[in-house]
Write a protein that holds these residues in place. Structure first.
Motif, PDB file in Angstrom:
ATOM      1  N   GLU A   1       0.924  -1.100   0.033  1.00  0.00           N
ATOM      2  CA  GLU A   1      -0.049   0.106   0.035  1.00  0.00           C
ATOM      3  C   GLU A   1       0.854   1.309  -0.022  1.00  0.00           C
ATOM      4  O   GLU A   1       2.123   1.165   0.313  1.00  0.00           O
ATOM      5  N   GLY A   2       0.339   2.205  -0.569  1.00  0.00           N
ATOM      6  CA  GLY A   2       1.073   3.628  -0.535  1.00  0.00           C
ATOM      7  C   GLY A   2       1.849   3.729  -1.619  1.00  0.00           C
ATOM      8  O   GLY A   2       2.780   4.853  -1.643  1.00  0.00           O
ATOM      9  N   ALA A   3       1.804   2.882  -2.753  1.00  0.00           N
ATOM     10  CA  ALA A   3       2.579   3.192  -3.980  1.00  0.00           C
ATOM     11  C   ALA A   3       1.593   2.953  -5.118  1.00  0.00           C
ATOM     12  O   ALA A   3       1.171   2.115  -5.577  1.00  0.00           O
ATOM     13  N   SER A   4       1.877   4.191  -6.024  1.00  0.00           N
ATOM     14  CA  SER A   4       0.701   4.283  -7.122  1.00  0.00           C
ATOM     15  C   SER A   4       1.363   4.876  -8.116  1.00  0.00           C
ATOM     16  O   SER A   4       2.124   6.234  -8.041  1.00  0.00           O
ATOM     17  N   VAL A   5       1.334   4.552  -9.685  1.00  0.00           N
ATOM     18  CA  VAL A   5       1.944   5.391 -10.693  1.00  0.00           C
ATOM     19  C   VAL A   5       0.708   5.002 -11.868  1.00  0.00           C
ATOM     20  O   VAL A   5       0.263   4.037 -11.876  1.00  0.00           O
ATOM     21  N   SER A   6       0.744   6.006 -12.875  1.00  0.00           N
ATOM     22  CA  SER A   6      -0.268   5.589 -13.965  1.00  0.00           C
ATOM     23  C   SER A   6       0.497   5.195 -15.213  1.00  0.00           C
ATOM     24  O   SER A   6       1.843   5.274 -15.332  1.00  0.00           O
ATOM     25  N   ARG A   7      -0.227   4.663 -15.993  1.00  0.00           N
ATOM     26  CA  ARG A   7       0.122   4.066 -17.275  1.00  0.00           C
ATOM     27  C   ARG A   7      -0.812   4.168 -18.099  1.00  0.00           C
ATOM     28  O   ARG A   7      -2.014   4.285 -17.666  1.00  0.00           O
ATOM     29  N   ALA A   8      -0.846   4.269 -19.401  1.00  0.00           N
ATOM     30  CA  ALA A   8      -1.607   4.769 -20.456  1.00  0.00           C
ATOM     31  C   ALA A   8      -1.991   3.583 -21.385  1.00  0.00           C
ATOM     32  O   ALA A   8      -0.978   2.817 -21.871  1.00  0.00           O
ATOM     33  N   LEU A   9      -3.423   3.348 -21.304  1.00  0.00           N
ATOM     34  CA  LEU A   9      -3.895   2.207 -22.077  1.00  0.00           C
ATOM     35  C   LEU A   9      -4.245   2.703 -23.415  1.00  0.00           C
ATOM     36  O   LEU A   9      -4.198   1.961 -24.474  1.00  0.00           O
ATOM     37  N   ASN A  10      -4.514   3.762 -23.398  1.00  0.00           N
ATOM     38  CA  ASN A  10      -5.107   4.480 -24.777  1.00  0.00           C
ATOM     39  C   ASN A  10      -4.704   6.259 -24.748  1.00  0.00           C
ATOM     40  O   ASN A  10      -4.691   6.576 -23.426  1.00  0.00           O
ATOM     41  N   TYR A  11      -4.610   6.581 -25.854  1.00  0.00           N
ATOM     42  CA  TYR A  11      -4.621   8.119 -25.635  1.00  0.00           C
ATOM     43  C   TYR A  11      -5.192   8.562 -27.228  1.00  0.00           C
ATOM     44  O   TYR A  11      -5.038   8.175 -28.166  1.00  0.00           O
ATOM     45  N   THR A  12      -6.315   9.445 -26.895  1.00  0.00           N
ATOM     46  CA  THR A  12      -7.218   9.971 -28.128  1.00  0.00           C
ATOM     47  C   THR A  12      -7.390  11.661 -27.859  1.00  0.00           C
ATOM     48  O   THR A  12      -8.054  12.128 -28.731  1.00  0.00           O
ATOM     49  N   GLY A  13      -6.493  12.436 -27.301  1.00  0.00           N
ATOM     50  CA  GLY A  13      -6.623  13.738 -27.054  1.00  0.00           C
ATOM     51  C   GLY A  13      -6.186  14.329 -28.384  1.00  0.00           C
ATOM     52  O   GLY A  13      -5.325  14.488 -28.797  1.00  0.00           O
ATOM     53  N   ALA A  14      -7.198  15.215 -28.873  1.00  0.00           N
ATOM     54  CA  ALA A  14      -7.128  16.135 -30.125  1.00  0.00           C
ATOM     55  C   ALA A  14      -8.309  17.027 -30.383  1.00  0.00           C
ATOM     56  O   ALA A  14      -9.255  16.674 -29.974  1.00  0.00           O
ATOM     57  N   LEU A  15      -7.831  18.127 -30.992  1.00  0.00           N
ATOM     58  CA  LEU A  15      -8.802  19.149 -31.458  1.00  0.00           C
ATOM     59  C   LEU A  15      -8.920  19.493 -32.851  1.00  0.00           C
ATOM     60  O   LEU A  15      -7.922  19.301 -33.416  1.00  0.00           O
TER      61      LEU A  15
ATOM     62  N   ALA B   1       7.169  15.566 -14.372  1.00  0.00           N
ATOM     63  CA  ALA B   1       5.791  15.822 -14.387  1.00  0.00           C
ATOM     64  C   ALA B   1       5.100  14.821 -14.057  1.00  0.00           C
ATOM     65  O   ALA B   1       3.739  14.929 -14.009  1.00  0.00           O
ATOM     66  N   LEU B   2       5.430  13.545 -14.146  1.00  0.00           N
ATOM     67  CA  LEU B   2       4.466  12.596 -13.924  1.00  0.00           C
ATOM     68  C   LEU B   2       4.012  12.277 -12.470  1.00  0.00           C
ATOM     69  O   LEU B   2       4.715  12.252 -11.525  1.00  0.00           O
ATOM     70  N   ALA B   3       2.733  12.211 -12.433  1.00  0.00           N
ATOM     71  CA  ALA B   3       2.040  12.120 -10.809  1.00  0.00           C
ATOM     72  C   ALA B   3       2.128  10.887 -10.638  1.00  0.00           C
ATOM     73  O   ALA B   3       2.072   9.958 -11.206  1.00  0.00           O
ATOM     74  N   PHE B   4       2.649  10.553  -9.072  1.00  0.00           N
ATOM     75  CA  PHE B   4       2.689   9.530  -8.531  1.00  0.00           C
ATOM     76  C   PHE B   4       2.462   9.621  -7.175  1.00  0.00           C
ATOM     77  O   PHE B   4       2.560  10.544  -6.525  1.00  0.00           O
ATOM     78  N   GLU B   5       2.244   8.393  -6.587  1.00  0.00           N
ATOM     79  CA  GLU B   5       2.124   8.415  -5.078  1.00  0.00           C
ATOM     80  C   GLU B   5       3.106   7.457  -4.640  1.00  0.00           C
ATOM     81  O   GLU B   5       3.249   6.207  -4.842  1.00  0.00           O
ATOM     82  N   CYS B   6       3.981   7.867  -3.462  1.00  0.00           N
ATOM     83  CA  CYS B   6       4.841   6.981  -2.788  1.00  0.00           C
ATOM     84  C   CYS B   6       4.846   7.761  -1.446  1.00  0.00           C
ATOM     85  O   CYS B   6       5.672   8.615  -1.059  1.00  0.00           O
ATOM     86  N   GLN B   7       4.104   7.098  -0.540  1.00  0.00           N
ATOM     87  CA  GLN B   7       4.128   7.450   1.001  1.00  0.00           C
ATOM     88  C   GLN B   7       5.591   7.503   1.577  1.00  0.00           C
ATOM     89  O   GLN B   7       5.787   8.585   2.530  1.00  0.00           O
TER      90      GLN B   7
ATOM     91  N   SER C   1       8.737  13.168 -22.245  1.00  0.00           N
ATOM     92  CA  SER C   1       7.772  14.114 -21.841  1.00  0.00           C
ATOM     93  C   SER C   1       6.354  13.794 -22.381  1.00  0.00           C
ATOM     94  O   SER C   1       5.524  13.996 -21.623  1.00  0.00           O
ATOM     95  N   MET C   2       6.427  13.346 -23.775  1.00  0.00           N
ATOM     96  CA  MET C   2       5.269  13.170 -24.517  1.00  0.00           C
ATOM     97  C   MET C   2       4.538  11.822 -23.643  1.00  0.00           C
ATOM     98  O   MET C   2       3.259  11.907 -23.638  1.00  0.00           O
ATOM     99  N   THR C   3       5.301  10.812 -23.265  1.00  0.00           N
ATOM    100  CA  THR C   3       4.715   9.730 -22.758  1.00  0.00           C
ATOM    101  C   THR C   3       4.316   9.980 -21.480  1.00  0.00           C
ATOM    102  O   THR C   3       3.126   9.282 -21.244  1.00  0.00           O
ATOM    103  N   VAL C   4       4.889  10.886 -20.668  1.00  0.00           N
ATOM    104  CA  VAL C   4       4.286  11.579 -19.433  1.00  0.00           C
ATOM    105  C   VAL C   4       2.839  11.908 -19.598  1.00  0.00           C
ATOM    106  O   VAL C   4       1.740  12.071 -19.029  1.00  0.00           O
ATOM    107  N   ALA C   5       2.865  12.872 -20.567  1.00  0.00           N
ATOM    108  CA  ALA C   5       1.552  13.435 -21.143  1.00  0.00           C
ATOM    109  C   ALA C   5       0.475  12.247 -21.393  1.00  0.00           C
ATOM    110  O   ALA C   5      -0.645  12.410 -21.046  1.00  0.00           O
ATOM    111  N   PHE C   6       0.866  11.295 -22.134  1.00  0.00           N
ATOM    112  CA  PHE C   6      -0.091  10.365 -22.323  1.00  0.00           C
ATOM    113  C   PHE C   6      -0.586   9.548 -21.072  1.00  0.00           C
ATOM    114  O   PHE C   6      -2.047   9.214 -21.002  1.00  0.00           O
ATOM    115  N   ARG C   7       0.263   9.516 -20.063  1.00  0.00           N
ATOM    116  CA  ARG C   7      -0.221   8.610 -19.010  1.00  0.00           C
ATOM    117  C   ARG C   7      -0.835   9.506 -17.928  1.00  0.00           C
ATOM    118  O   ARG C   7      -0.899   9.254 -16.840  1.00  0.00           O
ATOM    119  N   SER C   8      -1.127  10.911 -18.349  1.00  0.00           N
ATOM    120  CA  SER C   8      -1.852  11.927 -17.285  1.00  0.00           C
ATOM    121  C   SER C   8      -3.156  12.138 -17.747  1.00  0.00           C
ATOM    122  O   SER C   8      -3.778  13.152 -17.004  1.00  0.00           O
TER     123      SER C   8
END
Length: 626
Positions: free
Chosen positions: A238-252, A285-291, A514-521
């Motif tokens: 417990e107390g440790a979490s980081v994100s990973r991207a399963l998909n990325y669809t952000g566009a305008l 810039a990647l958000a993570f949890e590590c207590q 840095s782009m990968t971090v954006a995908f995971r955020s």
């Protein structure tokens, strides 16, 4: 017996017929005096209280075991009466002033139990975290209390056993009277035990008891040294979490883009951060949890940006088969971008290809021509990452990458086919990059990474800023003079090329990370649980230090058992350290005579070293006789 002489004085005489006078002189009475004294004593009546006439002078008694304050008897005739003999005194005294060995046995049992409790508690907590007890009681405090109980209980047994040993010693043989004091000092403290040990007066058993009495001093410190506190790392799920991207669809939608789509602002920010931050921490810039500040994860997959680098070089010509070239000798550095067309001329996951060329080695000499070329491919991929956080700083290592190398025609997105980019990981999980997001990056990159170069010429200096070209004046590199650049992006790559041995690779990798971090955020990201690593203190028992408490308490028990055995074997009464035994069972008259003329304590001690006595059972009690 008492008798009266002609002058009316009263005296005492002992069983040998010698008169004890007030000035310690022994006078032999006449037979008539003995008879008169005997006759008078037969008609005297004794009462339990002392009454002396005012005109009678009293003097101290010299009977053993008695002092001037001892209760006397009253003579009915009104004249003072002194005890008739030592025999009558001794018969009124208790013959046993000691007791049983039960208190000492209980004390040894308590000390054994206390040491056993220390060892049991330490065995229970050995290798475990520090116990949390109420009122802030610590493990050390409990050990200290048990060690104090052990010491106090053992001292009871050791002191009384040592005291009893002196009676045994004098009962078994004639011994110097000074050894009475030596045993008595040894029973009262450590210094006396040390003196007894080094003077070898106590014999084998006495020396053993003195040794145990001295080693008792080490019990407390050694008991404190048994338990130490060390640190180790433990993992918590417990107390440790980081994100990973399963998909990325952000566009305008965007009319300014050649593809009709533009990236969302956070992705643009991530690209600029990778290009210009130059902090070596593109993943910051990647958000993570590590207590705990220290965490680790099992390798996991994520959708990300990948840069596959390649290098070609030549001696002259300054052109590569991909079409990039240096247009003149004044150009020392160039960047050429190639964006996949909608017709599908590159793999489906490709976003952009960059080709760099230059005429100077980054660590070469001024004016030395060494042409080189290098290319890098930006592609969507699935990365297998090893993530770790140490002291709050996240680091990631890419172990494997996988891309979609199929070629798809995207000229008509409304043909009813799925044009999204799918990449399947090794475990069969599909990862998605939306076609709109892919086209938005291709369209924006075509303008952001427009072809440009760095020049050293007057023409470049006088060049007019037109269109999208930007002239930047920067003195950098190995040559003297000013260098002019077409854009900030070219400037960034040129700067990194000359500043670092792997400057180009580093900058492209930072941009991709840095782009990968954006995908995971953004939407499409899911958390990955890790293990928080905590540094905890635990109890480490050094069992070697437990030898002293164990040996001391066992030694005290053996000393008590041996003393009890010797007492029974020698039929010595259990007097131990009783003060009454010293008063009631002192020296006989013959032994006292040796000290009649010793005035100082020093003389008395010297006489005691030369006088040997032995404890004997007489009709009137036990006395130390010469």
């Amino acid at each position: 017996m008492a008798y009266v002489r002609g002058d009316g004085d009263y005296f005492l005489y002992n069983t040998q017929g010698e008169v004890i006078s007030p000035d310690h002189q022994y006078i032999t009475p006449t037979p008539a005096e003995k008879a008169g004294a005997q006759k008078e004593s037969n008609v005297q009546e004794a009462v339990p209280y002392t009454v002396y006439p005012d005109n009678v002078q009293t003097f101290p008694s010299h009977h053993r075991g008695w002092s001037g304050s001892t209760t006397s008897t009253h003579i009915s005739s009104g004249k003072p009466f002194l005890p008739s003999s030592s025999e009558s005194i001794q018969k009124g005294l208790p013959s046993r002033t000691g007791g049983s060995w039960i208190p000492e046995i209980i004390a040894v049992t308590v000390s054994l139990g206390a040491v056993g409790s220390i060892l049991g508690i330490l065995a229970k907590f050995n290798g475990h975290s520090l116990p949390e007890w109420p009122y802030y009681i610590t493990l050390n405090a409990l050990i200290a209390v048990l060690a104090a109980v052990t010491t106090a209980a053992m001292n009871i047994s050791l002191q009384n056993s040592m005291s009893q040993l002196k009676w045994i010693r004098f009962k078994e043989s004639r011994t110097r009277l000074s050894e009475m004091e030596a045993f008595d000092e040894a029973s009262r403290g450590t210094w006396g035990a040390i003196k007894l040990l080094f003077t070898l007066r106590g014999g084998l058993l006495g020396s053993f008891g003195a040794t145990v009495s001295v080693i008792v001093l080490l019990l407390g410190p050694f008991a404190q040294q048994i338990a130490t506190y060390q640190t180790r790392e433990v993992e918590s799920p417990e107390g440790a979490s980081v994100s990973r991207a399963l998909n990325y669809t952000g566009a305008l939608p965007g009319n300014t883009s050649s593809t009709g789509f533009v990236p969302i602002l956070p992705l643009k920010s991530a690209v600029y951060n990778g290009l210009f931050a130059e902090n070596g921490r593109p993943a910051a810039a990647l958000a993570f949890e590590c207590q705990s500040g220290n965490c680790t994860w099992n390798p996991y997959d994520t959708l990300g940006e990948y840069c596959a680098s390649g290098e070609t070089s030549g001696d002259c010509g300054w052109q590569v088969p991909q079409g990039a070239k240096l247009t003149g000798r004044t150009e020392v550095f160039s960047m050429t971008s190639q964006i996949p067309t909608a017709r599908g001329d590159q793999p489906h996951s490709s976003i952009m290809r960059l080709i760099f060329m230059g005429t100077e080695a980054y660590n070469g000499r001024p004016g030395e021509i060494k042409p080189w070329a290098r290319q890098c491919q930006f592609s969507a991929c699935v990365q297998t990452l090893e993530t770790k956080i140490s002291n709050g700083v996240l680091t990631e290592n890419t172990t494997t990458t996988k891309t979609n190398n199929t070629v798809i025609d995207n000229s008509d997105l409304n043909d009813g086919h799925d044009h999204n980019v799918y990449i399947v990981s090794e475990d069969g999980t599909p990862y998605l990059l939306g076609i709109e997001a892919m086209l938005s990056m291709r369209g924006w990159f075509s303008s952001l990474f427009a072809n440009g170069s760095a020049s050293r010429s007057a023409a470049a200096y006088n060049r007019t800023i037109t269109g999208s070209s930007v002239v930047v004046n920067l003195t950098v590199g190995i040559s003297s003079g000013e260098t002019f650049f077409d854009s900030d992006i070219v400037t960034a790559f040129y700067w990194n090329y000359y500043e670092y041995a792997d400057g180009l690779d580093r900058l492209v990798k930072d941009t991709a990370t840095s782009m990968t971090v954006a995908f995971r955020s953004f939407a499409g990201a899911v958390p990955v649980s890790g293990r928080a690593i905590y540094t905890v203190s635990y109890v480490h028992v050094r069992w070697g230090f437990a030898a002293v408490p164990i040996l001391v308490v066992v030694g005290a028990a053996l000393f008590l058992v041996a003393t009890i055995h010797r007492s029974r074997k020698s039929t010595t009464q259990i007097w131990k350290s009783s003060a009454l035994a010293m008063l009631f069972h002192g020296l006989d008259d013959g032994a006292k005579n040796h000290f009649a003329h010793t005035l100082s304590l020093k003389e008395q001690k010297a006489q005691a070293r030369a006088t040997k006595v032995r404890l004997e059972e007489l009709d009137d009690g036990a006395l130390l006789r010469m």
